[in-house]
Design an enzyme around this catalytic site. Structure first.
Site, PDB file in Angstrom:
ATOM      1  CE1 TYR A 144       1.667   4.017  -0.549  1.00 35.20           C
ATOM      2  CE2 TYR A 144       0.096   4.301   1.243  1.00 35.20           C
ATOM      3  CZ  TYR A 144       0.756   3.482   0.346  1.00 35.20           C
ATOM      4  OH  TYR A 144       0.495   2.130   0.346  1.00 35.20           O
ATOM      5  CG  ASP A 239      -5.590  10.045  -0.581  1.00 34.47           C
ATOM      6  OD1 ASP A 239      -6.378   9.737   0.334  1.00 34.47           O
ATOM      7  OD2 ASP A 239      -4.651   9.310  -0.954  1.00 34.47           O
ATOM      8  CE  LYS A 267      -3.842   5.200   6.750  1.00 32.22           C
ATOM      9  NZ  LYS A 267      -3.194   5.772   5.581  1.00 32.22           N
TER      10      LYS A 267
HETATM   11  C1  LIG Z   1      -3.013   5.070   4.169  1.00 31.62           C
HETATM   12  C2  LIG Z   1      -3.238   5.879   2.965  1.00 31.62           C
HETATM   13  C3  LIG Z   1      -3.740   5.320   1.774  1.00 31.62           C
HETATM   14  C4  LIG Z   1      -3.923   3.837   1.598  1.00 31.62           C
HETATM   15  O1  LIG Z   1      -4.874   3.319   2.474  1.00 31.62           O
HETATM   16  P1  LIG Z   1      -4.833   1.743   2.801  1.00 31.62           P
HETATM   17  O2  LIG Z   1      -6.057   1.542   3.637  1.00 31.62           O
HETATM   18  O3  LIG Z   1      -3.537   1.498   3.500  1.00 31.62           O
HETATM   19  O4  LIG Z   1      -4.908   1.032   1.497  1.00 31.62           O
HETATM   20  C5  LIG Z   1      -4.074   6.172   0.750  1.00 31.62           C
HETATM   21  N1  LIG Z   1      -3.899   7.488   0.854  1.00 31.62           N
HETATM   22  C6  LIG Z   1      -3.397   8.062   1.968  1.00 31.62           C
HETATM   23  C7  LIG Z   1      -3.274   9.546   2.038  1.00 31.62           C
HETATM   24  C8  LIG Z   1      -3.028   7.266   3.049  1.00 31.62           C
HETATM   25  O5  LIG Z   1      -2.487   7.832   4.131  1.00 31.62           O
END
Ligand SMILES: *Cc1c(COP(=O)(O)O)cnc(C)c1O
Length: 429
Positions: A144, A239, A267
């Site tokens: 994701y 990511d 995060k």
């Molecule tokens: C949570 C998440 C996102 C998106 O971040 P948001 O702050 O919710 O837009 C992107 N990549 C990864 C791996 C994530 O866990």
């Protein structure tokens, strides 16, 4: 168990907010029941609108690595807010957080702040397309990367699937430049690069995939990916929105000893306030406006309150040998849970990387690729979730979500979890 205040709030919420929530997984659809409305957080605990207390293993899905309402973070936020919440002009906090990120993460020289992980990945991909002059993006099934159009792509079967949108409202033309490959499959990667390598701008991956359960990859797979991207002139984007500043000071890149070309953060980097970031070597980042031709901007980007929260969080981690302590805590959790899971009345496998862990309900062991859970196992997870909740243990309301430990968790909390899980497993059987 009844939660009259949560139920009343949820009824009001559903009238004015689609589905009653501002992010879908919060609605408890995968486990059934009414989502709890949270009144406050205290360290490792959540307190709901009905005054019930829960030992929290979600941690707001990752940001709260120090626990809820950590005194140093709250003090930093309050102090910053008292001087104004946003200026639309540069502030010292941006420089201070950027210096920390650059010092921590392998191979990067510059960082740009945004307000979410979604924006971070979206912007990193725009930059990758600009610097390579190519259009195609490769992602992995089960990873994701936020909700930007061209990344909301389902994986079909087969080796390389042409991008098909997994959400309404995303034109096929938008995802036509996205390729999806399975994790853990060097042959699929080789095949894709052999066919389209010269058109690939970037491959984006969660180096420790944590959004379809927890799917740690074989080192050989990741090194092959690094080799192939380099050989074909494509950028590798890690990511690290979950893994960054969680799995090590230098994120998964440090832990795995593999350097991406660009990295994205979210995060933990905001310590509970909306912060995202993307980073890379100066030579790539220089393509961004105002120096370069690649536009990217944000009204609230780098705002002083969010920066103060991020700085306080990273400093508390660094000062208290936080990453080592999180590793130890993860190992202790594993030790407490293993014997309980070994006695479980149905197959449950613990997967753990540092302070992330996942209970996989797949038959025949934890998978390394994004395979769907059987309907019976999903139903079991729903029962497990509610049996834990009834004992005051808050787990993610979906079988595909990992659990998060924070520095606020104590050994006694892990024992509480082990005992609660033993009972919940019996109930869920
Ligand atoms: C949570 C998440 C996102 C998106 O971040 P948001 O702050 O919710 O837009 C992107 N990549 C990864 C791996 C994530 O866990």
């Amino acid at each position: 168990m009844s939660h009259p205040h949560s139920e009343a709030l949820y009824a009001r919420a559903r009238a004015v907010i689609p589905g009653g929530v501002n992010s879908p997984v919060r609605a408890f659809r995968a486990v059934g029941g009414t989502p709890l409305f949270i009144a406050r957080g205290e360290g490792q605990f959540l307190v709901d609108a009905d005054g019930r207390r829960y030992l929290d293993f979600v941690g707001s899905w990752g940001p709260l690595i120090l626990g809820h309402a950590h005194p140093e973070v709250i003090e930093a936020i309050s102090a910053a807010a008292a001087h104004g919440t946003t200026f639309g002009a540069p502030c010292a906090g941006e420089v201070e957080l950027a210096e920390r990120v650059v010092a921590a993460y392998p191979g990067i020289e510059q960082v740009r702040f945004v307000s979410s992980g979604t924006e971070a990945v979206m912007s990193a991909i725009r930059l990758a397309r600009a610097v390579t002059g190519r259009d195609l993006i490769v992602k992995f099934s089960g990873c994701y990367h936020g909700h930007a159009d061209h990344l909301l792509v389902a994986a079909g079967s087969g080796l390389a699937t042409f991008g098909r949108p997994s959400s309404a409202g995303v034109p096929e033309a938008f995802t036509g430049c996205t390729r999806v490959v399975p994790l853990d499959d060097e042959a699929a990667l080789e095949e894709l690069f052999a066919a389209e390598g010269a058109r690939i701008a970037a491959v984006v991956i969660e180096p420790v995939p944590a959004n379809h359960g927890l799917l740690p990859q074989r080192h050989e797979f990741l090194t092959r990916l690094r080799m192939l991207t380099r050989a074909h002139g494509a950028l590798l984007i890690f990511d690290e929105v979950i893994s960054g500043f969680r799995l090590a000071r230098g994120g998964a890149a440090e832990r795995l000893g593999i350097r991406p070309d660009l990295a994205t953060f979210g995060k933990v980097i905001g310590g509970g306030l909306p912060v995202g970031a993307f980073a890379g070597p100066r030579q790539l980042m220089a393509r961004l406006a105002p120096d370069g031709d690649t536009y990217q901007a944000g009204t609230l980007s780098g705002n002083p309150v969010a920066m103060a929260s991020g700085i306080a969080t990273l400093d508390a981690l660094a000062r208290g040998n936080g990453w080592q302590r999180l590793e130890t805590l993860g190992a202790e959790a594993e030790e407490a849970l293993r014997p309980v899971l070994a006695r479980a009345p149905f197959p449950v496998h613990l997967v753990r990387v540092g302070s992330l862990f996942w209970l996989s309900l797949h038959e025949g062991g934890a998978p390394r690729t994004a395979v769907p859970l059987a309907a019976a196992a999903s139903a079991r997870y729903g029962r497990l979730f509610h049996a834990l909740l009834a004992q005051g243990i808050y787990f993610p309301p979906s079988a595909y979500e990992a659990c998060f430990l924070s520095l606020a968790h104590r050994d006694v909390d892990l024992q509480t979890l082990a005992r609660g899980l033993e009972r919940a497993l019996a109930t869920a059987a």
